[in-house]
Write a protein that holds these residues in place. Structure first.
Motif, PDB file in Angstrom:
ATOM      1  N   VAL A 241      -6.584   0.879   1.258  1.00  0.00           N
ATOM      2  CA  VAL A 241      -5.520   1.819   0.917  1.00  0.00           C
ATOM      3  C   VAL A 241      -4.577   1.273  -0.156  1.00  0.00           C
ATOM      4  O   VAL A 241      -4.060   2.035  -0.980  1.00  0.00           O
ATOM      5  CB  VAL A 241      -4.733   2.246   2.172  1.00  0.00           C
ATOM      6  CG1 VAL A 241      -5.638   2.928   3.170  1.00  0.00           C
ATOM      7  CG2 VAL A 241      -4.036   1.063   2.821  1.00  0.00           C
TER       8      VAL A 241
ATOM      9  N   LEU B  74      -1.843  -2.032  12.612  1.00  0.00           N
ATOM     10  CA  LEU B  74      -2.183  -1.101  11.537  1.00  0.00           C
ATOM     11  C   LEU B  74      -2.834   0.119  12.159  1.00  0.00           C
ATOM     12  O   LEU B  74      -3.217   0.102  13.331  1.00  0.00           O
ATOM     13  CB  LEU B  74      -3.141  -1.750  10.530  1.00  0.00           C
ATOM     14  CG  LEU B  74      -4.504  -2.181  11.076  1.00  0.00           C
ATOM     15  CD1 LEU B  74      -5.574  -1.129  10.797  1.00  0.00           C
ATOM     16  CD2 LEU B  74      -4.919  -3.520  10.483  1.00  0.00           C
TER      17      LEU B  74
ATOM     18  N   PHE C 266       3.654  -2.009  -1.061  1.00  0.00           N
ATOM     19  CA  PHE C 266       2.361  -1.787  -1.703  1.00  0.00           C
ATOM     20  C   PHE C 266       2.149  -2.623  -2.968  1.00  0.00           C
ATOM     21  O   PHE C 266       1.013  -2.945  -3.307  1.00  0.00           O
ATOM     22  CB  PHE C 266       2.197  -0.311  -2.070  1.00  0.00           C
ATOM     23  CG  PHE C 266       1.654   0.541  -0.960  1.00  0.00           C
ATOM     24  CD1 PHE C 266       0.355   0.392  -0.528  1.00  0.00           C
ATOM     25  CD2 PHE C 266       2.447   1.496  -0.354  1.00  0.00           C
ATOM     26  CE1 PHE C 266      -0.158   1.180   0.494  1.00  0.00           C
ATOM     27  CE2 PHE C 266       1.940   2.297   0.665  1.00  0.00           C
ATOM     28  CZ  PHE C 266       0.642   2.138   1.095  1.00  0.00           C
TER      29      PHE C 266
ATOM     30  N   GLU D 137       7.503   3.161  -1.158  1.00  0.00           N
ATOM     31  CA  GLU D 137       7.149   1.857  -0.594  1.00  0.00           C
ATOM     32  C   GLU D 137       6.633   0.892  -1.673  1.00  0.00           C
ATOM     33  O   GLU D 137       5.604   0.250  -1.511  1.00  0.00           O
ATOM     34  CB  GLU D 137       6.112   2.047   0.513  1.00  0.00           C
ATOM     35  CG  GLU D 137       6.638   2.833   1.692  1.00  0.00           C
ATOM     36  CD  GLU D 137       5.639   2.949   2.828  1.00  0.00           C
ATOM     37  OE1 GLU D 137       5.826   2.271   3.847  1.00  0.00           O
ATOM     38  OE2 GLU D 137       4.681   3.722   2.680  1.00  0.00           O
TER      39      GLU D 137
ATOM     40  N   THR E 192      -2.416   9.604  -2.630  1.00  0.00           N
ATOM     41  CA  THR E 192      -1.869   8.589  -1.734  1.00  0.00           C
ATOM     42  C   THR E 192      -0.400   8.877  -1.444  1.00  0.00           C
ATOM     43  O   THR E 192       0.288   9.547  -2.219  1.00  0.00           O
ATOM     44  CB  THR E 192      -1.994   7.184  -2.348  1.00  0.00           C
ATOM     45  OG1 THR E 192      -1.105   7.078  -3.474  1.00  0.00           O
ATOM     46  CG2 THR E 192      -3.429   6.909  -2.793  1.00  0.00           C
TER      47      THR E 192
ATOM     48  N   ASN F 291       2.846   0.385   6.553  1.00  0.00           N
ATOM     49  CA  ASN F 291       1.935   0.155   5.438  1.00  0.00           C
ATOM     50  C   ASN F 291       2.169  -1.220   4.823  1.00  0.00           C
ATOM     51  O   ASN F 291       3.203  -1.848   5.028  1.00  0.00           O
ATOM     52  CB  ASN F 291       2.144   1.214   4.354  1.00  0.00           C
ATOM     53  CG  ASN F 291       1.552   2.556   4.737  1.00  0.00           C
ATOM     54  OD1 ASN F 291       0.480   2.623   5.312  1.00  0.00           O
ATOM     55  ND2 ASN F 291       2.249   3.633   4.393  1.00  0.00           N
TER      56      ASN F 291
ATOM     57  N   LYS G  81      -7.671  -3.459   5.772  1.00  0.00           N
ATOM     58  CA  LYS G  81      -7.163  -2.111   5.504  1.00  0.00           C
ATOM     59  C   LYS G  81      -6.450  -2.060   4.156  1.00  0.00           C
ATOM     60  O   LYS G  81      -6.608  -1.100   3.394  1.00  0.00           O
ATOM     61  CB  LYS G  81      -6.205  -1.659   6.608  1.00  0.00           C
ATOM     62  CG  LYS G  81      -5.687  -0.242   6.340  1.00  0.00           C
ATOM     63  CD  LYS G  81      -4.548   0.177   7.224  1.00  0.00           C
ATOM     64  CE  LYS G  81      -4.015   1.544   6.790  1.00  0.00           C
ATOM     65  NZ  LYS G  81      -2.836   1.990   7.551  1.00  0.00           N
ATOM     66  N   PHE G  82      -5.677  -3.106   3.855  1.00  0.00           N
ATOM     67  CA  PHE G  82      -4.937  -3.095   2.591  1.00  0.00           C
ATOM     68  C   PHE G  82      -5.881  -3.089   1.399  1.00  0.00           C
ATOM     69  O   PHE G  82      -5.580  -2.492   0.364  1.00  0.00           O
ATOM     70  CB  PHE G  82      -3.995  -4.292   2.509  1.00  0.00           C
ATOM     71  CG  PHE G  82      -3.064  -4.217   1.338  1.00  0.00           C
ATOM     72  CD1 PHE G  82      -2.004  -3.317   1.336  1.00  0.00           C
ATOM     73  CD2 PHE G  82      -3.252  -5.020   0.228  1.00  0.00           C
ATOM     74  CE1 PHE G  82      -1.149  -3.223   0.246  1.00  0.00           C
ATOM     75  CE2 PHE G  82      -2.400  -4.931  -0.867  1.00  0.00           C
ATOM     76  CZ  PHE G  82      -1.341  -4.035  -0.861  1.00  0.00           C
TER      77      PHE G  82
ATOM     78  N   LYS H 209       8.392   4.596   7.258  1.00  0.00           N
ATOM     79  CA  LYS H 209       8.077   3.999   5.975  1.00  0.00           C
ATOM     80  C   LYS H 209       8.747   2.617   5.924  1.00  0.00           C
ATOM     81  O   LYS H 209       9.790   2.406   6.563  1.00  0.00           O
ATOM     82  CB  LYS H 209       8.584   4.876   4.814  1.00  0.00           C
ATOM     83  CG  LYS H 209       7.885   6.232   4.697  1.00  0.00           C
ATOM     84  CD  LYS H 209       6.426   6.062   4.285  1.00  0.00           C
ATOM     85  CE  LYS H 209       5.738   7.410   4.080  1.00  0.00           C
ATOM     86  NZ  LYS H 209       6.076   8.054   2.806  1.00  0.00           N
TER      87      LYS H 209
END
Length: 306
Positions: free
Chosen positions: A196, A129, A279, A275, A262, A108, A192-193, A82
């Motif tokens: 997610v 990623l 995020f 996180e 999530t 992430n 990707k971000f 993480k």
């Protein structure tokens, strides 16, 4: 002969990467600790999929201290912790890495590799990623859901040879797992971000599983707006997408299980470390730097503070 791989982070991501590399006969060591490590030493890494479970004895499970006593130098370190644990594992990586070792971030969030480079000056770090749905399923056990596991990685560092990057891509493309050497890794990270990260802030604001995002309503509209903010951020960064990311991500979302949640949502609800910076706060700061008002992320930040 295979490159030497070390996986730092023995949860769903790191455990799955280690399992597939081990099944393919690669030289792979998984760094773990506590009862999770003890279980893997006794029974091997147990990899659970919809078709059943199997032990992966080829994966060497060691503590960070045990690995350093071996005085081995890895060719590749996959960082799979993480984001809030990076500072904790940085001293180990600094000691384990040699001059030619490449650290590939599978963290992430956005700008993760930038954070790692700040902590590890002089160490070669590549952005990366992974698309995966996996989790730790008890001590020594990793559960992988579905069959979509895809690593993207890349670096513009001229000191990392093209030959090595292509070797990593070849050796990490194995049955069940694909690896792609990207010529524009920042574009892939942001893509990707948009998927997610937008899911994470929507779930945090509305305290809901994916099922509510899968049908018309306020939650789905918020998710669309969040994706749009990431696209706007990308435009300011000079990243442009030929495809419609909103429609792409909605299609992927609609294939989820309604009960899915999530990782950020689960961590927040558990009351432990989470996180938030990766995020939520980092995208807000990046938006301020680029002149994009990340309204959805600010709302998520307020929801988290409450």
């Amino acid at each position: 002969m295979s490159l030497r791989y070390v996986i730092v982070g023995a949860g769903g991501v790191g455990g799955s990467v280690a399992a597939f590399l081990g099944m393919a006969g690669r030289d792979v060591t998984l760094i773990a600790r506590g009862s999770h490590l003890d279980a893997m030493k006794e029974n091997g890494l147990i990899f659970v999929r919809d078709g059943g479970e199997q032990a992966i004895p080829a994966v060497k499970a060691l503590s960070s201290e045990e690995y350093l006593t071996r005085r081995e130098t890895p060719d590749v370190i996959f960082l799979c912790t993480k984001s809030y644990s990076v500072k904790e594992v940085a001293p180990f990586i600094r000691q384990a890495a040699g001059k030619s070792t490449l650290v590939i971030s599978l963290l992430n969030g956005i700008a993760a590799a930038e954070q790692i480079r700040e902590l590890l000056p002089g160490v070669k770090v590549a952005d990366g990623l992974i698309y995966i749905f996996a989790r730790k399923d008890g001590d020594g056990r990793i559960y992988l859901s579905g069959d979509r596991m895809h690593i993207y990685f890349g670096t513009e560092d001229p000191e990392v040879s093209r030959e090595k990057l292509e070797t990593i891509q070849k050796e990490c493309t194995v049955p069940g797992m694909k690896a792609t050497l990207s010529e524009d890794i920042q574009k892939e990270v942001l893509r990707k971000f948009s998927l997610v990260g937008s899911m994470a802030v929507t779930a945090l604001v509305y305290h809901c599983p994916m099922g509510l995002l899968m049908k018309p309503g306020e939650e789905r509209d918020f998710y669309r707006e969040a994706i749009g903010e990431v696209v706007a951020l990308g435009e300011k960064m000079g990243i442009h997408y030929e495809e419609d990311l909103i429609e792409r991500n909605l299609t992927i979302l609609d294939r989820s299980r309604p009960e899915d949640t999530t990782s950020l949502q689960r961590d927040v609800e558990a009351g432990g470390p989470c996180e938030t910076d990766a995020f939520i706060l980092r995208p807000i700061r990046l938006g301020e730097r680029c002149g994009v008002d990340m309204k959805c992320w600010k709302r998520a930040a307020n929801a988290h503070v409450r």
